[in-house]
Design an enzyme around this catalytic site. Structure first.
Site, mmCIF file in Angstrom:
data_model
loop_
_atom_site.group_PDB
_atom_site.id
_atom_site.type_symbol
_atom_site.label_atom_id
_atom_site.label_comp_id
_atom_site.label_asym_id
_atom_site.label_seq_id
_atom_site.Cartn_x
_atom_site.Cartn_y
_atom_site.Cartn_z
ATOM 1 N N SER A 154 3.290 0.814 -0.127
ATOM 2 C CA SER A 154 2.724 1.891 0.023
ATOM 3 C C SER A 154 3.909 2.559 -0.476
ATOM 4 C CB SER A 154 2.819 2.118 1.418
ATOM 5 O OG SER A 154 3.401 2.075 2.480
ATOM 6 N N LYS A 189 8.510 4.398 6.257
ATOM 7 C CA LYS A 189 8.091 5.824 5.683
ATOM 8 C C LYS A 189 9.001 6.740 5.437
ATOM 9 C CE LYS A 189 3.494 4.648 5.425
ATOM 10 N NZ LYS A 189 3.546 2.740 5.889
#
Length: 243
Positions: free
Chosen positions: A164, A202
């Protein structure tokens, strides 16, 4: 000769790499230059590459390296600012363990480092760059980096699982080095602990009273959570890759 926008983009990439060793995303470059679309960024990057100021690294999604700066503007990029994740090539996990578990402490090394001060960093399991997985585990082994590549503070490392964050140059199998801290700025890449159960890597975005955990891959959605559900465990400061 560079245009004003080309110079602004080159300086933005240069400064981001010096600060974090991670190249900015296309969205961050677009916002920094106040452009309406990513296509404008793409054209600027191509122009900078053609003029020999930057290089796009092969097989790394949107990973950039600054080769030089215009005369009189800081000269070539300092070594610590270059995006070169293979800081330790083929040596992950080969450093002898420190005597007791805990966070990294400086020590003097010999041999190849010729007395250069290094830091032994504990690897505390795996972190998800994708769907969150279980929380950070106990230390499995340790790695070493030169102290001058880390700066102050306490550090730990995590092995990345998932894709991701590929547009930030972070690939499945990389080892990320994290400075331990419980707060961060919008735009920082962080280790976030969700509901005291799931850990994920993230980019942090603050949206009013909420926290957004943003992926660097359009295949993944941004998660927006209440501040009571997210605990910041640290901020990305370096990256290692084994080939």
């Amino acid at each position: 000769m560079l245009t004003r926008k080309q110079f602004e983009l080159l300086r933005f990439i240069h400064e981001r790499l010096r600060e974090t060793s991670v190249p900015p995303s296309f969205d961050e470059m677009k916002d920094a230059l106040d452009l309406r679309s990513k296509s404008g960024i793409h054209r600027l990057i191509m122009a900078l590459e053609e003029r020999g100021f930057i290089r796009r690294l092969p097989n790394r999604a949107r990973a950039l390296e600054v080769i030089k700066m215009p005369d009189g503007i800081g000269g070539p990029q300092a070594q610590r600012g270059r995006f070169n994740p293979s800081v330790v090539q083929g040596g992950l996990g080969q450093t002898p363990p420190v005597p007791a578990p805990g966070l990294a402490k400086p020590r003097q090394s010999g041999g190849e480092e010729s007395g250069r001060s290094t830091v032994s960093i504990p690897v505390m399991g795996r972190i998800a760059a994708g769907t969150p997985i279980s929380a950070i585990q106990d230390r499995s082994h340790s790695v070493s980096l030169p102290a001058d590549m880390l700066g102050g503070g306490e550090h730990f490392a995590l092995e990345v699982r998932g894709d991701s964050m590929i547009e930030a140059g972070i690939l499945d199998g990389d080892t990320v080095v994290i400075r331990k801290q419980d707060s961060a700025n919008t735009g920082d890449i962080i280790v976030a602990l969700i509901d005291d159960e799931e850990a994920t890597l993230k980019r942090l975005r603050k949206r009013g009273s909420s926290i957004a955990l943003e992926a660097a891959n359009p295949a993944y959605e941004t998660r927006v959570l209440g501040p009571d559900r997210v605990k910041i465990q640290g901020r990305l400061v370096n990256l290692m890759r084994r080939y």
